[in-house]
Design a protein around this motif. Structure first.
Motif, short mmCIF file in Angstrom:
data_model
loop_
_atom_site.label_atom_id
_atom_site.label_comp_id
_atom_site.label_asym_id
_atom_site.label_seq_id
_atom_site.Cartn_x
_atom_site.Cartn_y
_atom_site.Cartn_z
N ARG A 245 0.77 -1.01 -0.13
CA ARG A 245 0.18 -0.19 0.09
C ARG A 245 0.74 1.29 -0.08
O ARG A 245 0.46 2.37 -0.40
N ALA A 246 2.09 1.22 0.79
CA ALA A 246 3.03 2.41 0.69
C ALA A 246 3.49 2.51 -0.62
O ALA A 246 3.57 3.67 -1.20
N GLY A 247 3.87 1.35 -1.43
CA GLY A 247 4.41 1.68 -2.71
C GLY A 247 3.40 2.19 -3.78
O GLY A 247 3.63 2.93 -4.24
N GLY A 248 2.31 1.63 -3.38
CA GLY A 248 1.13 2.16 -4.27
C GLY A 248 0.87 3.68 -3.93
O GLY A 248 0.64 4.58 -4.87
N TYR A 249 0.96 4.05 -2.86
CA TYR A 249 0.62 5.47 -2.49
C TYR A 249 1.93 6.29 -2.88
O TYR A 249 1.62 7.44 -3.41
N ALA A 250 3.22 5.88 -3.05
CA ALA A 250 4.02 6.76 -3.73
C ALA A 250 3.86 6.62 -5.38
O ALA A 250 4.03 7.71 -5.83
N GLU A 251 3.51 5.68 -5.71
CA GLU A 251 3.13 5.79 -7.39
C GLU A 251 2.09 6.59 -7.51
O GLU A 251 1.78 7.36 -8.57
N LEU A 252 0.89 6.63 -6.64
CA LEU A 252 -0.15 7.63 -7.07
C LEU A 252 0.43 9.10 -6.72
O LEU A 252 -0.21 10.05 -7.54
N ARG A 253 1.33 9.37 -5.72
CA ARG A 253 1.52 10.87 -5.44
C ARG A 253 2.71 11.26 -6.50
O ARG A 253 2.56 12.46 -6.84
N GLN A 254 3.58 10.27 -6.76
CA GLN A 254 4.82 10.55 -7.63
C GLN A 254 5.24 9.85 -8.86
O GLN A 254 6.22 10.04 -9.45
N GLY A 255 4.29 8.91 -9.01
CA GLY A 255 4.56 8.01 -9.95
C GLY A 255 3.67 7.53 -11.09
O GLY A 255 3.14 8.44 -11.60
N ALA A 256 3.22 6.22 -11.39
CA ALA A 256 2.76 5.80 -12.52
C ALA A 256 1.23 6.00 -12.34
O ALA A 256 0.59 5.96 -13.40
N LEU A 257 0.72 6.25 -11.11
CA LEU A 257 -0.72 6.51 -10.78
C LEU A 257 -0.97 7.96 -10.79
O LEU A 257 -2.04 8.20 -10.26
N ALA A 258 0.07 8.93 -10.83
CA ALA A 258 -0.23 10.29 -10.31
C ALA A 258 -1.50 10.69 -11.30
O ALA A 258 -1.50 10.59 -12.48
N GLY A 259 -2.28 11.62 -10.61
CA GLY A 259 -3.56 12.23 -11.29
C GLY A 259 -4.75 11.18 -11.60
O GLY A 259 -6.05 11.74 -12.00
N THR A 260 -4.43 10.03 -11.07
CA THR A 260 -5.63 9.13 -11.05
C THR A 260 -6.61 9.27 -10.00
O THR A 260 -6.16 9.53 -8.74
N THR A 261 -7.65 8.83 -10.00
CA THR A 261 -8.74 8.80 -8.59
C THR A 261 -9.01 7.16 -8.47
O THR A 261 -9.55 6.87 -7.43
N ASN A 262 -9.26 6.56 -9.49
CA ASN A 262 -9.45 4.84 -9.44
C ASN A 262 -8.32 4.13 -10.16
O ASN A 262 -8.36 4.36 -11.39
N SER A 263 -7.71 3.51 -9.58
CA SER A 263 -6.52 2.66 -10.09
C SER A 263 -6.15 1.65 -9.12
O SER A 263 -6.29 1.50 -8.11
N MET A 264 -4.92 1.11 -9.60
CA MET A 264 -4.36 -0.17 -8.83
C MET A 264 -2.97 -0.21 -9.13
O MET A 264 -2.60 -0.08 -10.18
N PHE A 265 -2.15 -0.41 -8.14
CA PHE A 265 -0.73 -0.83 -8.12
C PHE A 265 -0.74 -2.44 -7.85
O PHE A 265 -0.99 -2.82 -6.79
N LEU A 266 -0.25 -2.99 -8.83
CA LEU A 266 0.04 -4.44 -8.53
C LEU A 266 1.45 -4.84 -8.72
O LEU A 266 1.81 -5.26 -9.86
N PRO A 267 2.17 -5.12 -7.60
CA PRO A 267 3.59 -5.66 -7.94
C PRO A 267 3.70 -7.11 -7.86
O PRO A 267 2.84 -7.77 -7.07
N LEU A 268 4.20 -7.76 -9.02
CA LEU A 268 4.52 -8.99 -8.93
C LEU A 268 5.82 -9.55 -8.64
O LEU A 268 6.67 -9.37 -9.38
N GLY A 269 5.94 -10.03 -7.34
CA GLY A 269 7.28 -10.02 -6.82
C GLY A 269 7.06 -11.58 -6.22
O GLY A 269 6.62 -12.51 -6.81
N THR A 270 7.95 -12.06 -5.17
CA THR A 270 7.56 -12.96 -4.47
C THR A 270 6.29 -13.52 -4.15
O THR A 270 5.89 -14.71 -4.41
N GLY A 271 5.62 -12.63 -3.78
CA GLY A 271 4.13 -12.85 -3.55
C GLY A 271 3.45 -11.54 -4.18
O GLY A 271 4.11 -10.90 -5.16
#
Lengths: 305, 305
Positions: A107-133
């Motif tokens: 969620r923190a990663g998603g918040y960073a993407e929302l504030r200053q990354g790939a999701l900036a400017g969106t109001t409905n979006s998702m950050f989905l990291p595909l890692g170990t889990g």
């Protein structure tokens, strides 16, 4: 542990990475050792900030676990924490006058993407990291979803049915994570071929080299990922989905089939953009800092009210 | 059309039901006839309110369709509306000084259940009416989710796989709605037996009488409903789920198997209560009134600021 000192304007003044003590589940004190290492890190980073002429205003800590916001306790299997009073211990270590914010790492990663990354400017979006889990950070109607710390477990929804379903670490069968995580790619390639590979990275290299077994486990992962994106789009209506984690290193080899699959499957739904996350491994750390500065701003707002 | 006059304190001063003109998709003017009937109803109810000594402060209209909040247009297959400027037409009919609130019928029903019904006191919950169709009203972190009008289409997520999947009216295959809606129960019973039944109500009567075909279509519905509740719980973490619509007339015959199924399937997730919605067919109308009064309060708040 990825950690740093971040100024109010988001500038990263210092970065470092420290080892996390191995927490063997059920062993005596494994979780305690992790917590002690965290406390030591926070205190030492504070000392460094002071030595460098800065003032520590707030501390953001993100963990891969379920955080009970009401009590400040954390349960995290990988850290051997069960209802561990992380907030109280951190507050005792740094003093009452420095606020501490606890958050989930994705969620923190998603918040960073929302504030200053790939999701900036969106109001409905998702950050989905595909890692170990696999877990999702959900942005709904302009806010990052918490669900009391429980929301976003898209990796533990079922997308494999019948005999093909594998048992997931979470105790359910056929979860997205059993097929589409970086760990699953390596494990499933090994199970098909009897060969041990060096993680998802090697599976991607084999895929690029035309290996048919790599192609099969990759196609299996794409199939369930498309299922997951269709489901999320239908239920939560994002305009943009940012894929992160180790697998996004595959670039368009991952993203274009996801776009094509989603486009072919959607009927009445609004079609989201599928993009790569941009903050990489630093997203969680940057999100922690953003959340800590948000707390400072909120506290100041109260102070002047 | 269910309509009424509702006071600021929620008291229902007047109730009435009016027929909706049949909107035959593709026919000339079907959607226009529906809109005209709506405008006439709103104007006449306003006249009645005035005649009864009340003042109309705001109008809430809920529709079974996708509402574009930015433009006030509505698309609703059953009403033969495609980007129809419902907000502009209503405003022209009632005058600029009476605010009009447009909302989705299921979300409005969920809002009424949240404010004064089965979801009162929750911050993460869901209202799931099982009627002719299926859609969800999602309450997340204390707010009703909008998703720009697109969120909550749990009825159009896939829970039937392979050859058993039926084509849904939405164009996708194997949607929850194809098995677990009231319409699906009647249709599937008819397909199994060759007999025509009088809706889900008769299927439930046959079920109670021990009819094995009714038992089979009922079990199929329960299976996919449990799948849907597990999925929603994993992703959005509700503490309570209120089931509504015609099928909840089955009472514990519906609710207890859902509770048992959910309990058996969940592992790490927080287990929600499963309860019956309490406002029945009036939920949408009450929710529309609540939203209209919320608008009045918001406008007054701005006025005094």
């Amino acid at each position: 542990m990825k950690c740093g000192l971040v100024a109010a304007d988001g500038a990263v003044l210092h970065r470092e990475t420290r080892p996390t003590p191995r927490a063997v589940s059920g062993s005596r004190g494994g979780g305690r050792a992790v917590l002690d290492a965290l406390l030591e890190t926070v205190v030492e980073l504070g000392q460094k900030a002071t030595a460098d002429g800065h003032r520590v205003r707030a501390i953001g800590v993100v963990v891969p676990g379920v955080i009970d916001a009401a009590t400040g306790t954390v349960s995290a299997e990988n850290l051997d924490w069960v209802g561990t009073p992380v907030l109280a211990e951190l507050t005792a270590a740094v003093g009452e006058d420095v606020p501490v914010v606890l958050a989930h790492d994705v969620r923190a990663g998603g918040y960073a993407e929302l504030r200053q990354g790939a999701l900036a400017g969106t109001t409905n979006s998702m950050f989905l990291p595909l890692g170990t889990g696999i877990a999702a950070a959900m942005v709904v109607d302009g806010s990052l979803v918490s669900g009391d710390g429980y929301a976003g477990e898209l990796g533990h929804t079922r997308f494999v049915h019948g005999d093909a379903a594998e048992l997931c670490a979470c105790g359910q069968w056929g979860c997205l994570e059993t097929v589409a995580s970086a760990a699953a790619l390596a494990r499933r390639y090994g199970a098909r071929t009897g060969r041990t590979v060096d993680g998802a990275r090697e599976v991607l290299e084999l895929l690029a080299a035309g290996d048919p077994d790599a192609a099969q486990v990759w196609d299996d992962a794409l199939t369930v990922l498309v299922d997951a994106l269709v489901l999320y789009t239908t239920l939560v209506a994002p305009t943009r989905i940012a894929i992160g984690g180790g697998l996004v290193g595959a670039g368009e080899t991952l993203l274009q089939p996801l776009r094509d699959g989603l486009h072919a499957r959607l009927t009445f739904q609004r079609e989201p953009e599928i993009v790569a996350a941009v903050l990489g491994e630093e997203a969680g750390c940057l999100g922690a800092a953003r959340m800590a500065w948000d707390r400072v701003a909120a506290d100041e707002g109260e102070g002047t009210a």
